[in-house]
Design a protein around this motif. Structure first.
Motif, PDB file in Angstrom:
ATOM      1  N   LEU A 150       0.831  -1.202   0.000  1.00  0.00           N
ATOM      2  CA  LEU A 150       0.000   0.000   0.000  1.00  0.00           C
ATOM      3  C   LEU A 150       0.868   1.255   0.000  1.00  0.00           C
ATOM      4  CD1 LEU A 150      -2.731   1.516   0.375  1.00  0.00           C
ATOM      5  CD2 LEU A 150      -2.443   1.154   2.821  1.00  0.00           C
ATOM      6  N   GLN A 152       1.528   3.869  -3.208  1.00  0.00           N
ATOM      7  CA  GLN A 152       1.172   5.273  -3.031  1.00  0.00           C
ATOM      8  C   GLN A 152       2.390   6.171  -3.176  1.00  0.00           C
ATOM      9  OE1 GLN A 152      -0.977   5.352   0.709  1.00  0.00           O
ATOM     10  NE2 GLN A 152      -2.911   5.373  -0.400  1.00  0.00           N
ATOM     11  N   ILE A 176      -2.405   6.236  -6.399  1.00  0.00           N
ATOM     12  CA  ILE A 176      -2.641   6.505  -4.977  1.00  0.00           C
ATOM     13  C   ILE A 176      -4.065   6.103  -4.604  1.00  0.00           C
ATOM     14  CG2 ILE A 176      -2.751   8.306  -3.218  1.00  0.00           C
ATOM     15  CD1 ILE A 176      -0.578   9.802  -4.883  1.00  0.00           C
ATOM     16  N   THR A 177      -5.006   6.507  -5.435  1.00  0.00           N
ATOM     17  CA  THR A 177      -6.408   6.184  -5.184  1.00  0.00           C
ATOM     18  C   THR A 177      -6.652   4.684  -5.288  1.00  0.00           C
ATOM     19  OG1 THR A 177      -7.031   8.323  -6.104  1.00  0.00           O
ATOM     20  CG2 THR A 177      -8.773   6.685  -5.893  1.00  0.00           C
ATOM     21  N   SER A 189      -5.242   2.839  -2.246  1.00  0.00           N
ATOM     22  CA  SER A 189      -6.075   3.057  -1.067  1.00  0.00           C
ATOM     23  C   SER A 189      -7.375   2.277  -1.163  1.00  0.00           C
ATOM     24  CB  SER A 189      -6.357   4.548  -0.906  1.00  0.00           C
ATOM     25  OG  SER A 189      -7.164   4.785   0.215  1.00  0.00           O
ATOM     26  N   ASP A 190      -8.029   2.330  -2.313  1.00  0.00           N
ATOM     27  CA  ASP A 190      -9.300   1.641  -2.499  1.00  0.00           C
ATOM     28  C   ASP A 190      -9.152   0.123  -2.432  1.00  0.00           C
ATOM     29  OD1 ASP A 190     -10.530   4.080  -2.798  1.00  0.00           O
ATOM     30  OD2 ASP A 190     -10.651   3.968  -5.000  1.00  0.00           O
ATOM     31  N   LEU A 231      -6.362  -0.905   1.394  1.00  0.00           N
ATOM     32  CA  LEU A 231      -6.555  -0.403   2.747  1.00  0.00           C
ATOM     33  C   LEU A 231      -7.397  -1.356   3.602  1.00  0.00           C
ATOM     34  CD1 LEU A 231      -6.020   1.829   4.779  1.00  0.00           C
ATOM     35  CD2 LEU A 231      -8.090   2.959   3.975  1.00  0.00           C
ATOM     36  N   THR A 232      -8.533  -1.778   3.092  1.00  0.00           N
ATOM     37  CA  THR A 232      -9.402  -2.664   3.870  1.00  0.00           C
ATOM     38  C   THR A 232      -8.748  -4.017   4.164  1.00  0.00           C
ATOM     39  OG1 THR A 232     -11.361  -1.557   2.995  1.00  0.00           O
ATOM     40  CG2 THR A 232     -11.687  -3.735   3.959  1.00  0.00           C
ATOM     41  N   SER A 253      -5.590  -4.579   4.437  1.00  0.00           N
ATOM     42  CA  SER A 253      -4.517  -4.305   5.397  1.00  0.00           C
ATOM     43  C   SER A 253      -5.067  -4.184   6.810  1.00  0.00           C
ATOM     44  CB  SER A 253      -3.773  -3.019   5.033  1.00  0.00           C
ATOM     45  OG  SER A 253      -3.098  -3.143   3.818  1.00  0.00           O
TER      46      SER A 253
END
Length: 84
Positions: free
Chosen positions: A32, A36, A48-49, A52-53, A56-57, A59
């Motif tokens: 991640l 980024q 980057i988007t 994250s999309d 992130l979850t 992780s």
């Protein structure tokens, strides 16, 4: 089956799960951040988007699983002899 064998096996299983979940969490979090950072350096905001999309979850879920495994593993930790 003796209790020491059961607790020894439980300790080994918890330690293995602890290491495995730690490595999964660290791999996801590192990916991640790396993606980024690459998006930032290469001026690619879509990277980057996307990172994250997408990451992130998983992780956060891996971190929660790691924490639960660590908590449960604490019950199987070898007890230190109390010596004064």
């Amino acid at each position: 089956m003796p209790t020491t064998t059961k607790s020894s096996r439980a300790r080994v299983a918890c330690r293995t799960a602890f290491i495995l979940t730690l490595l999964i969490f660290l791999a996801l979090a590192a990916a991640l951040v790396a993606i980024q950072l690459a998006g930032l350096v290469l001026l690619q905001p879509s990277w980057i988007t996307w990172a994250s999309d997408t990451l992130l979850t998983p992780s956060i879920a891996a971190a929660v699983l790691f924490g639960l495994v660590a908590f449960i593993g604490g019950y199987f930790a070898a007890e230190e002899p109390a010596g004064d």
